[in-house]
Design an enzyme around this catalytic site. Structure first.
Site, short mmCIF file in Angstrom:
data_model
loop_
_atom_site.label_atom_id
_atom_site.label_comp_id
_atom_site.label_asym_id
_atom_site.label_seq_id
_atom_site.Cartn_x
_atom_site.Cartn_y
_atom_site.Cartn_z
CE LYS A 55 44.34 37.41 51.72
NZ LYS A 55 45.86 37.22 52.07
N GLY A 56 41.72 40.64 46.44
CA GLY A 56 42.01 41.61 45.50
C GLY A 56 41.27 42.92 45.25
CG ASP A 112 41.35 40.86 41.67
OD1 ASP A 112 40.33 40.28 41.41
OD2 ASP A 112 42.48 40.60 42.33
CG ASP A 115 43.55 35.15 33.60
OD1 ASP A 115 43.57 35.18 32.26
OD2 ASP A 115 44.58 34.55 34.24
CE LYS A 143 45.30 37.95 33.25
NZ LYS A 143 46.47 37.78 34.18
CG PHE A 164 50.87 37.83 37.06
CD1 PHE A 164 49.72 36.65 37.10
CD2 PHE A 164 51.24 38.30 38.08
CE1 PHE A 164 48.95 36.32 38.21
CE2 PHE A 164 50.50 37.97 39.28
CZ PHE A 164 49.34 37.03 39.43
CG ASP A 171 48.06 38.35 45.31
OD1 ASP A 171 46.91 38.35 44.74
OD2 ASP A 171 48.17 37.31 45.88
NE ARG A 177 46.71 40.72 48.76
CZ ARG A 177 45.87 39.76 47.87
NH1 ARG A 177 45.30 40.32 46.88
NH2 ARG A 177 45.85 38.47 48.03
P1 IMP Z 1 40.19 33.63 36.95
O1 IMP Z 1 39.65 32.89 37.71
O2 IMP Z 1 41.28 32.80 35.91
O3 IMP Z 1 39.43 34.55 36.07
O4 IMP Z 1 41.13 34.62 37.70
C1 IMP Z 1 40.52 35.22 38.84
C2 IMP Z 1 41.31 35.51 40.07
O5 IMP Z 1 42.88 35.18 39.76
C3 IMP Z 1 41.21 37.09 40.49
O6 IMP Z 1 40.56 37.01 41.26
C4 IMP Z 1 42.67 37.13 40.85
O7 IMP Z 1 42.88 36.86 42.44
C5 IMP Z 1 43.61 36.14 40.12
N1 IMP Z 1 44.19 36.75 39.04
C6 IMP Z 1 44.02 36.49 37.77
N2 IMP Z 1 45.11 37.32 36.72
C7 IMP Z 1 45.65 37.92 37.53
C8 IMP Z 1 46.89 38.83 37.60
O8 IMP Z 1 47.17 39.09 36.61
N3 IMP Z 1 47.28 39.32 38.82
C9 IMP Z 1 46.87 38.85 39.83
N4 IMP Z 1 45.88 38.15 40.10
C10 IMP Z 1 45.17 37.46 38.98
#
Ligand code: IMP
Length: 188
Positions: A55-56, A112, A115, A143, A164, A171, A177
């Site tokens: 949803k981000g 959004d 990470d 990030k 974070f 969220d 959000r």
């Molecule tokens: P990844 O798979 O670790 O790259 O993370 C991606 C997903 O994790 C994003 O689409 C977000 O939904 C969530 N996410 C990662 N870091 C954050 C954060 O700092 N705040 C909120 N959601 C995050």
């Protein structure tokens, strides 16, 4: 009680968070205009589909499409990997997929935040299976500190090392959000 403590109930427990302003809504708006200007030169509206990762990405996608001001098609998929934690489970689950035909289309993936990279990697695998002519990735926040999978990022709004973040679609356990600015969030 801490004066700047924000209390929220998550999984039946009350948690106290320290919330600090990181990116103002005015700066988000400026950055989106800049990305939109560059993206406009890369796409042909009749041949392009924007794909938001729920949803981000909801506010980012809508604001970006308004700035681009082309009559393009768009759709959403929903991916989950965080649940009620501040760390990725590294297991990405799609809870909504798209039935649009991406063959020979330019697909702009709008996310959004990236990470570890696991989510974007899975989204890219899914879309490349659908034979698009080109895939462009567009993320509001890169990030990069915890990146574990090297993923394609063509456009990003802001790069942050760690922490974070919440607000503007982002969220923690489905909370924060709808804040218009972006904040760092720490449990205290
Ligand atoms: P990844 O798979 O670790 O790259 O993370 C991606 C997903 O994790 C994003 O689409 C977000 O939904 C969530 N996410 C990662 N870091 C954050 C954060 O700092 N705040 C909120 N959601 C995050």
């Amino acid at each position: 009680m801490l004066s700047n403590c924000v209390r929220r109930v998550c999984e039946k427990k009350e948690i106290c968070f320290k919330k600090s302003l990181l990116i103002r809504k005015e700066d988000i708006k400026l950055k989106i205009s800049e990305i939109a200007r560059q993206l406009k030169n890369q796409i042909q509206p009749e041949n392009t589909i924007f794909l938001g990762v729920l949803k981000g990405s909801i506010f980012f996608l809508v604001d970006l499409l308004r700035e681009i001001d082309f009559d393009v098609k768009f759709d959403f998929i929903e991916a989950k990997s965080y649940g009620t934690s501040m760390n990725s489970s590294k297991e990405v689950k799609f809870t909504k997929i798209t039935e649009m035909d991406f063959a020979n289309k330019i697909v702009v993936i709008v996310e959004d935040i990236v990470d570890t990279g696991f989510t974007m990697n899975e989204v890219l695998k899914l879309i490349y299976q659908k034979n698009p002519s080109k895939v462009i990735t567009c993320v509001l926040i890169d990030k990069y500190e915890r990146r574990e999978v090297d993923v394609q990022i063509d456009y990003f709004g802001f790069r942050i090392e760690k922490g974070f973040v919440v607000g503007y679609g982002l969220d923690f356990a489905d909370q924060f959000r709808c804040l218009p600015d972006i904040y760092t969030l720490e449990k205290v």
